[in-house]
Design a protein around this motif. Structure first.
Motif: not given
Length: 254
Positions: A236-254
């Motif tokens: 994000e700082k270097k290239h201006g790309h934000r992140a979309l975090l994806v995963g299974h619902e039981n991984e939400r805490d991580i």
């Protein structure tokens, strides 16, 4: 490498009991076989839990699902599921069976025992621990020296993609295009994705998708969450790309 003329099967059964990622990587093989063997009936055996992936894979393939999980349980754990699978395999009566995983399980041996007259091909040699062999010998009659005697030689350390293409070359008897895995995403899914991106204020081509967990099956493969955080902050700082975090619902805490 000299390739033999292909023996085109009428009914081909491919055993692929591993998870989402490996099934996706196998997509080029399915596409190549479907295009090359237009008259062959192709059935792929997968675990039932991964059946939701099949609409994204090549058309003209029939999927046979099983509740058996050869990676987590033994051959005697779920007799009804094994009986149901035997019924479907024997009813299909393949004339060619392919054990398409390099790291094989007891499931490949059981299917081989059910299809003794079929041409049996293994990606790499078939190896199974002695405990599993003892359990299987009490369950089905297996002539161990005779199963998957036709071996496709591959380097154990080669990439999965390379192993798959080697298998495709062996089956078709010729050079194959080095296709990259590709999913056929339906328009409805595209529309859902666009709505999600709009809600998250993410612009197409200006974000990265990140799966920072992946612990539902093999937790040892998970990279530490803090490391993901460092990389995403740099992007994000270097290239201006934000992140979309994806995963299974039981991984939400991580």
């Amino acid at each position: 490498m000299t390739l033999m003329a292909p023996r085109v099967p009428k009914k081909l059964l491919i055993i692929r009991p591993d998870a989402y990622g490996d099934i996706v990587l196998f997509q080029p093989v399915l596409q190549l076989l479907r295009e090359t063997w237009s008259q062959t009936e192709i059935v792929v055996l997968i675990q039932e839990r991964y059946a939701d992936l099949t609409p994204l894979l090549p058309t003209g393939i029939r999927w046979l699902t099983t509740k058996c999980d050869p990676y987590r349980t033994g051959p005697t754990t779920n007799p009804p599921a094994l009986d149901a699978l035997q019924h479907e395999v024997t009813k299909f009566a393949p004339d060619c069976v392919v054990a398409a995983c390099f790291d094989k399980t007891w499931l490949e041996a059981v299917v081989a025992a059910w299809t003794p007259t079929a041409r049996q091909i293994g990606l790499g040699p078939y190896k199974l621990d002695m405990i599993s062999r003892i359990l299987l010998d009490k369950l089905v009659s297996i002539e161990w020296p005779n199963i998957y005697r036709e071996i496709v030689p591959v380097d154990a350390d080669s990439l999965e993609w390379d192993k798959n293409l080697r298998l495709a070359r062996h089956l078709t008897g010729g050079e194959v295009a080095p296709l990259r895995p590709r999913l056929n995403v339906p328009e409805k899914a595209h529309q859902q994705a666009r709505k999600l991106l709009q809600t998250a204020a993410l612009k197409s081509g200006a974000f990265v998708a990140c799966c920072p967990a992946g612990v539902s099956k093999v937790s040892i493969k998970a990279w530490p969450a803090a490391r993901y955080g460092e990389v995403l902050a740099w992007l994000e700082k270097k290239h201006g790309h934000r992140a979309l975090l994806v995963g299974h619902e039981n991984e939400r805490d991580i």
